[in-house]
Design a protein around this motif. Sequence first.
Motif: not given
Length: 380
Positions: A59-60, A64-65, A99-101
């Motif tokens: 769901s994220h 969000g991706a 986004q992986g920071n």
Amino acid sequence: MASSLSLQTVVLPKEKTYFGILLALSVILWGALAASLAGAVVALLLGVFLWFVNGLLVSHLKSGAVRVTERQLPELYASFRAACAALGQREEPEFYVLQGNGILNAFATRHAGRDFVVVYSGLLEALGHDTPEIRFLIGHEIGHIRRSHLSKRILLLPGQLVALLYRAYHRACEATCDRFGALAAGETAGSVRAMLVMAAGRETAPRIDSVVFAEQYRARRGFFVSWHELALGYPTLSRRVSLLFGTESPTHLSAAPRNPAAYLFALLFNFQTVLILYIGLVAAGVLMPAWHHGLNRGRQAAAMMEARRRDAAAQPFSLGPAERPIRLAPFARPGFSLTIPPASPAKPASAPLPGEGTSPPPAAQAGRGDSGAPNPPPAP
């Protein structure tokens, strides 16, 4: 030298060997859990928990991706479709950029019958959108889907308790998926460059001699290196580069020797061993009181049966229903009884004949002498 990879030879044989052994162990452990109601409930609750956790992750991604499609990042999507076609993946997974920071990673997952491939933004920026390197990365994740590693991980969940064997299987799976990635990239050089980016970063990777880095796997050996390798679920990066060169030259495929003492330390000092010890202690704490309780009840039942046996053995010696049993507890053994018949009724005293006197009471006789005179009182 050209790569010898194909869809028929891409899977490493040791992955199949490790899977067969772990499958046999897992089936035995799953069967033991199913035989116990508590174990079946725990397995069911664990499965539901993992399903919900994975559902939250998906769901994220969906919310969000960035999903890669023909309209969204079309150049990257073309690389994705090329990798799927090269590996025979007809049903395309959903492809996302997350986004992986700064984390250089990618992964594949599965939920509710759908497969997902996710690439972190930092690794995408380092490898590019239309390069052999990104096709290698995508192909690696599709390899997990093609080999059903996600489903097998749940099936082999009990086998994870055998730490060394399961980690060896996981390392073999990762090496197989690197070969899938090389097949999708269409060249070994691009695959090696992708590994060098993960080893040294985007700026330094072009300056690294890949052959020297692959030789580092065999040159830097010892106890701690061996222990480190056995503790990992992934091959070391130098080993992965060496295996990629092995697709062109089989001499790179053989493994370097490890320090024998590292196997003992890897077996003792790992999470699975601690978990097994914890489960053993909890089981002992639960089962030992129950075992003692059952043992005491067994002893009581045996004592009761022995008492009944003795009573039954003494029954033929009873003299009748009117008899009164007297139990000589201080003197008799447990279960022994002694019966005494009731006293016969006393006969009535007959009247004295004429001329016969009655005898004085014993107390009166005791106070007289032989002459009939009272005895003198005793001297003071």
